[in-house]
Design a protein around this motif. Structure first.
Motif, PDB file in Angstrom:
ATOM      1  N   MET A 198      -0.677  -5.472  -5.860  1.00  0.00           N
ATOM      2  CA  MET A 198      -0.750  -6.280  -5.016  1.00  0.00           C
ATOM      3  C   MET A 198       0.156  -7.744  -5.403  1.00  0.00           C
ATOM      4  O   MET A 198      -0.020  -7.487  -7.463  1.00  0.00           O
ATOM      5  N   PHE A 199       0.885  -8.845  -5.910  1.00  0.00           N
ATOM      6  CA  PHE A 199       1.317  -9.496  -6.572  1.00  0.00           C
ATOM      7  C   PHE A 199       1.272 -10.995  -5.854  1.00  0.00           C
ATOM      8  O   PHE A 199       2.016 -11.329  -4.904  1.00  0.00           O
ATOM      9  N   PRO A 200       1.665 -11.919  -6.283  1.00  0.00           N
ATOM     10  CA  PRO A 200       1.738 -13.662  -6.556  1.00  0.00           C
ATOM     11  C   PRO A 200       3.517 -13.563  -5.275  1.00  0.00           C
ATOM     12  O   PRO A 200       4.081 -12.503  -5.034  1.00  0.00           O
ATOM     13  N   HIS A 201       3.256 -14.568  -4.247  1.00  0.00           N
ATOM     14  CA  HIS A 201       4.268 -14.797  -3.064  1.00  0.00           C
ATOM     15  C   HIS A 201       5.529 -15.088  -4.219  1.00  0.00           C
ATOM     16  O   HIS A 201       6.401 -14.207  -3.722  1.00  0.00           O
ATOM     17  N   ASP A 202       5.267 -16.087  -5.166  1.00  0.00           N
ATOM     18  CA  ASP A 202       6.616 -16.125  -5.800  1.00  0.00           C
ATOM     19  C   ASP A 202       7.271 -15.456  -6.862  1.00  0.00           C
ATOM     20  O   ASP A 202       8.424 -15.374  -7.565  1.00  0.00           O
ATOM     21  N   ALA A 203       6.273 -13.824  -6.571  1.00  0.00           N
ATOM     22  CA  ALA A 203       7.107 -12.818  -7.929  1.00  0.00           C
ATOM     23  C   ALA A 203       8.142 -12.240  -6.756  1.00  0.00           C
ATOM     24  O   ALA A 203       9.455 -11.511  -7.769  1.00  0.00           O
ATOM     25  N   LEU A 204       8.952 -12.819  -5.763  1.00  0.00           N
ATOM     26  CA  LEU A 204       9.453 -12.428  -5.144  1.00  0.00           C
ATOM     27  C   LEU A 204      10.549 -13.051  -4.615  1.00  0.00           C
ATOM     28  O   LEU A 204      10.320 -14.691  -4.601  1.00  0.00           O
TER      29      LEU A 204
ATOM     30  N   ASN B  91       0.934  -1.510   0.213  1.00  0.00           N
ATOM     31  CA  ASN B  91      -0.263   0.437  -0.368  1.00  0.00           C
ATOM     32  C   ASN B  91       0.431   0.989   0.333  1.00  0.00           C
ATOM     33  O   ASN B  91       1.620   1.476   0.098  1.00  0.00           O
ATOM     34  N   LEU B  92       0.170   2.023  -0.560  1.00  0.00           N
ATOM     35  CA  LEU B  92       0.940   3.665  -0.912  1.00  0.00           C
ATOM     36  C   LEU B  92       0.263   4.447   0.005  1.00  0.00           C
ATOM     37  O   LEU B  92      -0.926   4.615  -1.430  1.00  0.00           O
TER      38      LEU B  92
ATOM     39  N   GLY C 289      15.173   5.720   3.528  1.00  0.00           N
ATOM     40  CA  GLY C 289      16.184   5.121   2.924  1.00  0.00           C
ATOM     41  C   GLY C 289      15.089   4.970   1.265  1.00  0.00           C
ATOM     42  O   GLY C 289      15.151   5.416   0.927  1.00  0.00           O
ATOM     43  N   VAL C 290      15.336   3.801   1.043  1.00  0.00           N
ATOM     44  CA  VAL C 290      15.018   3.015  -0.708  1.00  0.00           C
ATOM     45  C   VAL C 290      13.322   2.732  -0.179  1.00  0.00           C
ATOM     46  O   VAL C 290      12.951   3.673  -1.856  1.00  0.00           O
ATOM     47  N   ALA C 291      12.685   3.120   0.201  1.00  0.00           N
ATOM     48  CA  ALA C 291      11.186   3.508   1.060  1.00  0.00           C
ATOM     49  C   ALA C 291      11.671   4.738  -0.278  1.00  0.00           C
ATOM     50  O   ALA C 291       9.475   4.855  -0.573  1.00  0.00           O
ATOM     51  N   GLY C 292      11.914   5.944  -0.264  1.00  0.00           N
ATOM     52  CA  GLY C 292      12.430   6.887  -0.502  1.00  0.00           C
ATOM     53  C   GLY C 292      11.870   6.947  -1.987  1.00  0.00           C
ATOM     54  O   GLY C 292      11.734   8.277  -2.941  1.00  0.00           O
ATOM     55  N   VAL C 293      12.595   6.182  -2.712  1.00  0.00           N
ATOM     56  CA  VAL C 293      12.797   5.851  -4.026  1.00  0.00           C
ATOM     57  C   VAL C 293      11.557   5.089  -4.292  1.00  0.00           C
ATOM     58  O   VAL C 293      10.821   5.395  -5.389  1.00  0.00           O
ATOM     59  N   VAL C 294      10.499   4.149  -3.922  1.00  0.00           N
ATOM     60  CA  VAL C 294       9.884   3.044  -4.663  1.00  0.00           C
ATOM     61  C   VAL C 294       9.009   4.059  -4.120  1.00  0.00           C
ATOM     62  O   VAL C 294       7.814   3.598  -5.419  1.00  0.00           O
ATOM     63  N   GLY C 295       8.484   5.148  -3.113  1.00  0.00           N
ATOM     64  CA  GLY C 295       7.336   5.798  -3.072  1.00  0.00           C
ATOM     65  C   GLY C 295       6.676   6.267  -4.012  1.00  0.00           C
ATOM     66  O   GLY C 295       5.613   6.706  -4.697  1.00  0.00           O
ATOM     67  N   PRO C 296       7.172   7.573  -4.963  1.00  0.00           N
ATOM     68  CA  PRO C 296       7.991   8.367  -5.770  1.00  0.00           C
ATOM     69  C   PRO C 296       6.956   7.473  -6.698  1.00  0.00           C
ATOM     70  O   PRO C 296       6.212   7.820  -7.713  1.00  0.00           O
ATOM     71  N   PHE C 297       7.935   6.548  -7.082  1.00  0.00           N
ATOM     72  CA  PHE C 297       7.790   5.942  -8.188  1.00  0.00           C
ATOM     73  C   PHE C 297       5.950   5.326  -8.662  1.00  0.00           C
ATOM     74  O   PHE C 297       5.666   5.028  -9.768  1.00  0.00           O
ATOM     75  N   ILE C 298       5.667   3.911  -7.823  1.00  0.00           N
ATOM     76  CA  ILE C 298       4.427   3.993  -7.287  1.00  0.00           C
ATOM     77  C   ILE C 298       3.300   5.365  -8.255  1.00  0.00           C
ATOM     78  O   ILE C 298       2.216   5.373  -8.533  1.00  0.00           O
TER      79      ILE C 298
ATOM     80  N   LEU D  46       4.268   3.898   3.009  1.00  0.00           N
ATOM     81  CA  LEU D  46       4.317   2.382   2.456  1.00  0.00           C
ATOM     82  C   LEU D  46       4.201   1.429   3.333  1.00  0.00           C
ATOM     83  O   LEU D  46       4.458   1.718   4.709  1.00  0.00           O
ATOM     84  N   ALA D  47       3.726   0.930   3.258  1.00  0.00           N
ATOM     85  CA  ALA D  47       3.383  -0.910   4.114  1.00  0.00           C
ATOM     86  C   ALA D  47       3.163  -2.118   3.117  1.00  0.00           C
ATOM     87  O   ALA D  47       2.038  -2.178   1.911  1.00  0.00           O
ATOM     88  N   ILE D  48       3.902  -3.041   3.270  1.00  0.00           N
ATOM     89  CA  ILE D  48       3.302  -4.812   3.252  1.00  0.00           C
ATOM     90  C   ILE D  48       2.608  -5.158   3.709  1.00  0.00           C
ATOM     91  O   ILE D  48       2.744  -5.752   5.328  1.00  0.00           O
ATOM     92  N   TYR D  49       1.874  -6.068   3.579  1.00  0.00           N
ATOM     93  CA  TYR D  49       0.809  -7.119   3.713  1.00  0.00           C
ATOM     94  C   TYR D  49       1.027  -8.390   3.469  1.00  0.00           C
ATOM     95  O   TYR D  49       1.112  -8.234   2.638  1.00  0.00           O
ATOM     96  N   ASP D  50       0.276  -9.636   4.230  1.00  0.00           N
ATOM     97  CA  ASP D  50       0.328 -11.085   3.083  1.00  0.00           C
ATOM     98  C   ASP D  50      -1.345 -11.141   3.669  1.00  0.00           C
ATOM     99  O   ASP D  50      -1.749 -11.038   4.085  1.00  0.00           O
TER     100      ASP D  50
END
Length: 319
Positions: free
Chosen positions: A133-139, A87-88, A159-168, A110-114
Motif C-alpha cells: 500500500m502506498f500513497p497516490h503521489d508515490a507514483l 495485491n499479490l 509481461g512486467v508483472a512476471g517480474v514484479v510478482g516474484p520480487f514481491i 497481481l491486481a491494483i485498486y484505489d
C-alpha cells in the motif's frame, strides 16, 4: 486487505493473530483505510496479519479463512490520505471488485485498486495475500490513469508483472530483508517496479486512453526526469509541451495539486530516499538537497520538516 495503524518508518515486523472474527473486524477497522469485514463462518474463522511500514509504504501479509472486506462509500467519504493497494495472491483464490470490474485472482496474480473508491475483496476459502500500500503521489502516473487498471487481473508470468510478482513474493518470504539498512532501498525498488509495470500495462492500451490523460502523464514524466534542474518551473514545463502555463495548471488542478507543490513533493521524496540509502551515507545532507534542486539550505530544511515532521538530519539517523 488492510495494514495496521501507521508507525514511523523502519518499524519492526509486527504480527497480529485474530482471537475471533470480532477481533478481526477490529483489526480491519483500525487499518490504514477502514474496512468493513464479513464472514458466513464466524465460529471457525482464523486470521493473521504481518506488517511492516517503510517510509510511506506499508507491506502486509494476510492469511485468513473465508471472508470479505468492503470499502463502502461511507468509509471512502471519511477524510484521509489517498492510497493505492497492490495485491499479490500467494495462496487460494480472491475476487476483487471495483469500478464495475471483477478480477478473479489465483496464486501469482497481481491486481491494483484505489482506496479512494469503493471496492470489495472476497475469499471463499483459506487464502494468503501480500498487500503493498502506498500513497497516490508515490507514483508519477496520474491517479485517474492508474484507475483504468483497477480490478484487472495482471497474470503471473505475463509481461512486467512476471517480474514484479516474484520480487514481491520474495519480500513476503523474507520479511527480515525490509528491516535491515537496505530496507528503504528495497521498498523504493518495489515502487519503481510497480510504476514500470503500470506504465507497461497502460502502454498496451495506449490507443484507448484519453488525450488529456496522456498529456498529464507526459508532463509528470518530464518533471521527474528534470527534478535535478533548479530552473525547472511551470513556464519551462509548459514550453516543453507546447501548451500554455494556464493549461498546465489546469492539468494539475484536476488532480488536486499545483505544479509547484508536485515538483516540491517529488524532490523531497527523492531526497528522503537518498538520506536513508546506504550508498549515500557519506554525502552531506546539503549536497543531497542541492542535487535535487534545493539550493537554499534553510528553505530546504523547513520544507523537509513541514512535509515529514522531522529534520533531514534526524530522518537520516532514523530518529
Amino acid at each position: 486487505m488492510s495494514a495496521t495503524t501507521a508507525r514511523p518508518a523502519g518499524q519492526e515486523l509486527t504480527s497480529s493473530v485474530a482471537a475471533s472474527f470480532d477481533h478481526w473486524r477490529h483489526l480491519v477497522a483500525e487499518s490504514f483505510v477502514p474496512l468493513a469485514a464479513e464472514t458466513d463462518r464466524p465460529d471457525t474463522f482464523h486470521g493473521r496479519m504481518r506488517s511492516r511500514v517503510l517510509d510511506r509504504m506499508c507491506i502486509v501479509e494476510v492469511s485468513a479463512s473465508g471472508h470479505s472486506v468492503h470499502r463502502t462509500p461511507a468509509l471512502v467519504a471519511r477524510p484521509g490520505q489517498r492510497y493505492f493497494k497492490l495485491n499479490l495472491q500467494l495462496e487460494g483464490t480472491g475476487l476483487l471488485i471495483q469500478d464495475n470490474r471483477e478480477a478473479v485472482l489465483r496464486p501469482g496474480d497481481l491486481a491494483i485498486y484505489d482506496t479512494n473508491r469503493p471496492y470489495t475483496l472476497a475469499f471463499e476459502e483459506q487464502a494468503r495475500v501480500m498487500v503493498v500500500m502506498f500513497p497516490h503521489d508515490a507514483l508519477t502516473l496520474p491517479p485517474d490513469y492508474v484507475g483504468q487498471l483497477s480490478a484487472i487481473r495482471l497474470a503471473c508470468g505475463s509481461g512486467v508483472a512476471g517480474v514484479v510478482g516474484p520480487f514481491i513474493a520474495q519480500l513476503a518470504a523474507n520479511p527480515g530483508l525490509l528491516g535491515g539498512p537496505s530496507g528503504s532501498r528495497l521498498a523504493a525498488n518495489a515502487l519503481d517496479l510497480v510504476s514500470t509495470m503500470l506504465h507497461s500495462e497502460l502502454d498496451i492500451a495506449g490507443d484507448s486512453l484519453k488525450p488529456q490523460v496522456v498529456l498529464a502523464t507526459s508532463v509528470r514524466e518530464y518533471i521527474e526526469a528534470n527534478l535535478a534542474d533548479p530552473q525547472l518551473s511551470p513556464a519551462s514545463i509548459a514550453a516543453a509541451h507546447f501548451i500554455s502555463t494556464r493549461h498546465l495548471h489546469n492539468i494539475f488542478h484536476e488532480s488536486g495539486a499545483t505544479v509547484a507543490s508536485w515538483i516540491r513533493s517529488q524532490r523531497l521524496e527523492r531526497i528522503r530516499r537518498e538520506l536513508r540509502d546506504p550508498l549515500h551515507t557519506g554525502t552531506a545532507v546539503g549536497a543531497v538537497a542541492a542535487r535535487w534542486g534545493f539550493l537554499d539550505a534553510a528553505h530546504f530544511s523547513r520544507s523537509f520538516r513541514d512535509a515529514f515532521g522531522v529534520s533531514p538530519s534526524d530522518w537520516r539517523r532514523g530518529a
